[in-house]
Design an enzyme around this catalytic site. Structure first.
Site, mmCIF file in Angstrom:
data_model
loop_
_atom_site.group_PDB
_atom_site.id
_atom_site.type_symbol
_atom_site.label_atom_id
_atom_site.label_comp_id
_atom_site.label_asym_id
_atom_site.label_seq_id
_atom_site.Cartn_x
_atom_site.Cartn_y
_atom_site.Cartn_z
ATOM 1 N N GLY A 104 52.528 62.336 13.495
ATOM 2 C CA GLY A 104 51.202 62.758 13.046
ATOM 3 C C GLY A 104 50.153 61.682 13.250
ATOM 4 O O GLY A 104 49.984 61.124 14.330
ATOM 5 N N GLY A 105 49.421 61.394 12.168
ATOM 6 C CA GLY A 105 48.342 60.403 12.246
ATOM 7 C C GLY A 105 48.837 59.038 12.650
ATOM 8 O O GLY A 105 48.077 58.223 13.187
ATOM 9 N N GLY A 138 40.482 55.237 51.806
ATOM 10 C CA GLY A 138 39.738 55.173 50.547
ATOM 11 C C GLY A 138 40.279 54.099 49.639
ATOM 12 O O GLY A 138 39.542 53.512 48.837
ATOM 13 N N ALA A 139 41.572 53.844 49.769
ATOM 14 C CA ALA A 139 42.184 52.840 48.902
ATOM 15 C C ALA A 139 41.591 51.450 49.171
ATOM 16 O O ALA A 139 41.533 50.613 48.274
ATOM 17 C CB ALA A 139 43.695 52.832 49.092
HETATM 18 C C1 HXC Z 1 55.609 61.843 2.091
HETATM 19 C C2 HXC Z 1 57.404 61.122 3.305
HETATM 20 C C3 HXC Z 1 56.766 61.500 4.508
HETATM 21 C C4 HXC Z 1 55.474 62.092 4.422
HETATM 22 C C5 HXC Z 1 58.662 60.638 5.003
HETATM 23 N N1 HXC Z 1 58.575 60.593 3.680
HETATM 24 N N2 HXC Z 1 57.572 61.204 5.553
HETATM 25 N N3 HXC Z 1 56.818 61.273 2.114
HETATM 26 N N4 HXC Z 1 54.937 62.242 3.191
HETATM 27 N N5 HXC Z 1 54.805 62.451 5.514
HETATM 28 C C6 HXC Z 1 59.542 60.028 2.741
HETATM 29 C C7 HXC Z 1 60.801 60.882 2.592
HETATM 30 O O1 HXC Z 1 60.606 61.855 1.602
HETATM 31 C C8 HXC Z 1 61.819 59.838 2.163
HETATM 32 O O2 HXC Z 1 61.607 59.542 0.800
HETATM 33 C C9 HXC Z 1 61.384 58.597 2.938
HETATM 34 O O3 HXC Z 1 60.011 58.819 3.272
HETATM 35 C C10 HXC Z 1 62.163 58.396 4.213
HETATM 36 O O4 HXC Z 1 62.134 59.601 4.978
HETATM 37 P P1 HXC Z 1 63.434 60.227 5.649
HETATM 38 O O5 HXC Z 1 63.069 61.587 6.106
HETATM 39 O O6 HXC Z 1 64.595 60.069 4.733
HETATM 40 O O7 HXC Z 1 63.644 59.227 6.882
HETATM 41 P P2 HXC Z 1 64.094 59.536 8.359
HETATM 42 O O8 HXC Z 1 65.294 60.447 8.340
HETATM 43 O O9 HXC Z 1 64.226 58.224 9.039
HETATM 44 O O10 HXC Z 1 62.901 60.369 9.023
HETATM 45 C C11 HXC Z 1 61.629 59.777 9.166
HETATM 46 C C12 HXC Z 1 60.617 60.850 9.639
HETATM 47 C C13 HXC Z 1 60.698 62.081 8.679
HETATM 48 C C14 HXC Z 1 60.931 61.263 11.066
HETATM 49 C C15 HXC Z 1 59.226 60.189 9.640
HETATM 50 O O11 HXC Z 1 60.633 61.615 7.335
HETATM 51 C C16 HXC Z 1 59.601 63.063 8.919
HETATM 52 O O12 HXC Z 1 59.668 63.889 9.851
HETATM 53 N N6 HXC Z 1 58.592 63.058 8.050
HETATM 54 C C17 HXC Z 1 57.495 63.986 8.098
HETATM 55 C C18 HXC Z 1 56.647 63.771 9.300
HETATM 56 C C19 HXC Z 1 55.418 64.640 9.307
HETATM 57 O O13 HXC Z 1 55.494 65.832 9.660
HETATM 58 N N7 HXC Z 1 54.297 64.110 8.786
HETATM 59 C C20 HXC Z 1 53.044 64.804 8.655
HETATM 60 C C21 HXC Z 1 52.338 64.747 9.985
HETATM 61 S S1 HXC Z 1 50.761 65.487 9.927
HETATM 62 P P3 HXC Z 1 62.759 58.940 -0.131
HETATM 63 O O14 HXC Z 1 62.194 59.018 -1.509
HETATM 64 O O15 HXC Z 1 63.956 59.804 0.085
HETATM 65 O O16 HXC Z 1 62.984 57.543 0.321
HETATM 66 C C22 HXC Z 1 49.677 64.202 9.948
HETATM 67 C C23 HXC Z 1 48.277 64.610 9.922
HETATM 68 C C24 HXC Z 1 47.378 63.710 10.697
HETATM 69 O O17 HXC Z 1 50.029 63.084 9.955
HETATM 70 C C25 HXC Z 1 46.646 64.460 11.733
HETATM 71 C C26 HXC Z 1 46.369 63.654 12.946
HETATM 72 C C27 HXC Z 1 45.553 64.295 13.987
#
Ligand code: HXC
Length: 508
Positions: free
Chosen positions: A169-170, A404-405
C-alpha cells in the site's frame, strides 16, 4: 529530581522495547534487524537525535484504545553519515506491523518538513504493512500528507527508500516517489496488494517473492535500483551512496579528498576496443579505469544492462556516468535503457552533478515489440533529459555512434560542453553494410563490397564529425581520465539557464 529522571528512563525503555521481546525475537528470526538496530548501523555512532518517542495513536476503534505503544511504529529523527546531516525514519515492524496511523504519519511528515527546511537528505527504512487498517480514512489522510511532501521534496533534497521487509500500500507508493529504492534480498517485498488479494481478485496464485521480491523489482519492473543480501550490507552501502550525493539542489556535488592523480594515464585503454568492430568489450572497464580509485556506485546494475548508470568521482568530485554497454545487446538503446538512463540524467541535473557519457551505440533497437511498447516515447525521454540538462556534460565516443542514438547520447547538438572521440570512433547515420544496401540497392556482391569499404573509410571515423566541430578533439584512449577531469575542472563555474517555465512536459 531522581524520581523524575527514573520515570524518563522507564518511559524511554518502554518505547525502545517497541512491540515487545517476542516480536523482536520474531524479527530477528526472519533475519531482520529492528528499526533502532538499523539506525545504529546506518548513522555515525552517537549521532542519532530521536524525536517523538512518546507519540501514541489516538484510535478508539476495534479495541485499539487498549493497545498503545509509545512511538507508534516508527522511529524518527536525524543524525550524521560520515559527518553529514541526514534525516531518517525507520518503520518498526514489531509495532502493529509498522503500519501507518494518523499520529505515525505526523511523525514522518514532521521529519520530512525538517529535512526540506534544513535542506538535507531524507532516508526512509521501510518494513511495514501500509495504512493501519483499524484507522481507516485517518490513515489514508496521513499517507496523502506524506505523499505531498515527497513531491515537494523531489528535486530539492535527495530522498532514498530502503525496503527491508514486506511492504504494501502506502509503504510502496511513498518510496515510488523518492529518488532511489533499494531492497534486501529474500526478505523484502513490494506490492500494492499482497498475494491473498491477488488470488481473490484475479485468481492468480503467486508467492510474495514472485509478486514483489528484490529479483522482480531489480530485473523486471525496474522499481528498485539495487538489492543487497542483508540489512547490514544494505545500510553500509547507503552510507556509501550518500557520500556521492549533495545534501540539496544548491549545495553542488560533494568533494572528498582523492589520492588518485587526475592526470593518470592508462595505457591499457589503447587496446580496449577489439580489432573486430562487432566484438564486444566491457564498458565498465573504461569507467573503473577513469574514476578516482576505481570507486563506482552503480544504479540499476541488473536492469537494462545495455546501458550503465552510476556515480563515481573525478578529482574528488562526484560525477554521474552514463555508458552504453557493448556486452549486452551490443549496447543498443531500447525502451528500458532509455527510461533507465533518462531518470538517472534527470537526477544528476536536479542535484547539479556533472554528467560524463561514454558512447558506443549501434542505434535504437528495431522491431514490433519495441515500437508497440512505445520506443518513440521512451527514447524521447532520454533525448529530452539530456537536452534539458544544464549541468556540465562531457562526452567520449569510443566506437559506434550511429543514427538518432548519436544525437541522443549527450551530443554537441544537445549542448554537450566537451565532446571527445577516440580514434576508433565511427560516427554515421548507420553501419556500413546497412547503408550501402540502401544506397546501392541492386548492386552485385563485388560492387557492394567496394562501396562498403568506401563508406567505412569515409564515414566510420571520428574525423568527419571533428571537421565540423561536433567533436572538439580526437583523443588517445590512454588519456581519457586526464581529458575528462580537465574538462570538468574547466566547467566548474558553468552557468546555463533554460527559458522560464512552470515545469516542462517530458514525455512520461
Ligand atoms: C494494522 C497490521 C497491518 C496493517 C500488519 N499488521 N499490517 N496492523 N494495519 N495494515 C499487524 C498484524 O496484525 C500483526 O500484528 C503484525 O502487524 C505482523 O503482521 P503479520 O501479518 O503477522 O506479518 P507477515 O505475515 O509478515 O505479513 C506482513 C504483511 C501482512 C504482508 C505486511 O501483514 C499484510 O498483508 N498486511 C496488510 C497489508 C495491507 O493490505 N495494507 C493496507 C494497504 S492500503 P500482531 O499483533 O499479530 O503482531 C494502504 C493505503 C494507502 O496502504 C494508499 C496508497 C495509494
Amino acid at each position: 529530581m531522581k524520581h523524575i529522571l527514573d520515570e524518563l528512563e522507564t518511559r524511554r525503555a518502554t518505547a525502545r522495547a517497541g512491540g515487545g521481546q517476542k516480536r523482536i525475537d520474531a524479527q530477528h528470526a526472519r533475519g531482520k534487524l529492528t528499526a533502532r538496530e538499523r539506525l545504529e548501523v546506518f548513522l555515525d555512532p552517537g549521532s542519532f537525535e530521536e524525536y517523538d518517542m512518546f507519540v501514541e495513536h489516538r484510535s478508539n476503534d476495534f479495541g485499539m484504545e487498549k493497545q498503545k505503544i509509545p512511538g507508534d511504529g516508527v522511529v524518527t529523527g536525524w543524525g550524521t553519515v560520515n559527518g553529514r546531516k541526514v534525516f531518517v525514519f525507520a518503520k518498526d515492524f514489531t509495532v502493529f506491523g509498522g503500519s501507518l496511523s494518523e499520529t505515525h504519519a505526523l511523525k514522518i511528515t514532521k521529519i520530512q518538513d525538517m529535512a526540506i527546511r534544513n535542506r538535507a537528505p531524507i532516508i526512509g527504512l521501510f518494513d511495514a504493512g501500509g495504512a493501519r487498517i483499524q484507522e481507516g480514512v485517518a490513515a489514508l489522510g496521513g499517507y496523502g500528507e506524506v505523499f505531498q511532501r515527497n513531491v515537494l521534496a523531489s528535486g530539492v533534497i535527495p530522498q532514498i527508500s530502503v525496503i527491508m521487509g514486506p511492504c504494501a500500500g502506502g509503504d510502496v507508493y511513498s518510496p515510488a516517489m523518492t529518488d532511489f529504492i533499494f531492497m534486501v534480498r529474500d526478505r523484502s517485498y513490494m506490492f500494492v496488494t499482497g498475494p491473498d488479494v491477488v488470488k481473490t481478485v484475479t485468481n492468480e496464485t503467486v508467492t510474495a517473492e514472485e509478486l514483489g521480491g528484490a529479483k522482480v523489482h531489480t530485473t523486471k519492473s525496474s522499481i528498485a535500483d539495487g538489492a543487497y543480501d542483508n540489512d547490514v550490507d544494505a545500510l553500509i552501502e547507503m552510507r556509501r551512496l550518500l557520500d556521492f550525493l549533495p545534501g540539496n539542489n544548491k549545495e553542488g556535488a560533494p568533494e572528498w579528498p582523492s589520492f588518485d592523480d587526475p592526470e593518470r594515464y592508462d595505457e591499457s585503454l589503447d587496446t580496449l576496443i577489439p580489432d573486430n568492430p562487432n566484438k564486444p568489450y566491457d564498458i565498465k572497464e573504461l569507467i573503473l579505469k577513469t574514476v578516482d580509485e576505481g570507486d563506482f556506485f552503480e544504479i540499476q546494475p541488473d536492469f537494462a544492462r545495455n546501458i550503465v548508470t552510476g556515480f563515481g568521482r573525478m578529482d574528488g568530485r562526484t560525477v554521474g556516468f552514463v555508458a552504453n554497454q557493448p556486452m549486452v545487446l551490443a549496447g543498443v538503446l531500447d525502451s528500458d535503457a532509455s527510461r533507465k538512463a533518462a531518470r538517472f540524467v534527470r537526477f544528476c541535473d536536479c542535484f547539479e552533478i556533472p554528467i560524463v557519457t561514454y558512447v558506443d551505440v549501434p542505434g535504437f533497437l528495431p522491431g514490433t515489440s519495441q515500437e508497440y511498447g512505445g520506443l518513440i516515447k521512451h527514447g524521447a525521454k532520454l533525448l529530452f533529459a539530456y537536452a534539458e540538462a544544464t549541468v556540465p556534460k562531457v562526452t567520449v565516443i569510443t566506437r559506434k555512434a550511429f543514427g538518432g542514438a548519436y544525437d541522443v547520447m549527450a551530443s554537441k547538438h544537445l549542448r554537450g560542453d566537451v565532446n571527445y572521440a577516440w580514434p576508433t570512433a565511427q560516427i554515421a547515420v548507420m553501419g556500413a553494410k546497412g547503408a550501402v544496401e540502401i544506397i546501392f540497392r541492386g548492386a552485385d556482391a563485388e560492387g557492394i563490397a567496394a562501396k562498403t569499404k568506401e563508406y567505412e573509410d569515409h564515414f566510420l571515423t571520428p574525423f568527419v564529425a571533428a571537421e565540423r566541430g561536433y567533436i572538439d578533439e580526437v583523443i588517445k584512449p590512454r588519456s581519457t581520465r586526464r581529458r575528462v577531469a580537465r574538462a570538468l575542472a574547466m566547467l566548474r563555474n558553468k552557468r546555463l539557464e533554460n527559458p522560464w517555465k512552470k515545469h516542462d512536459n517530458i514525455p512520461l
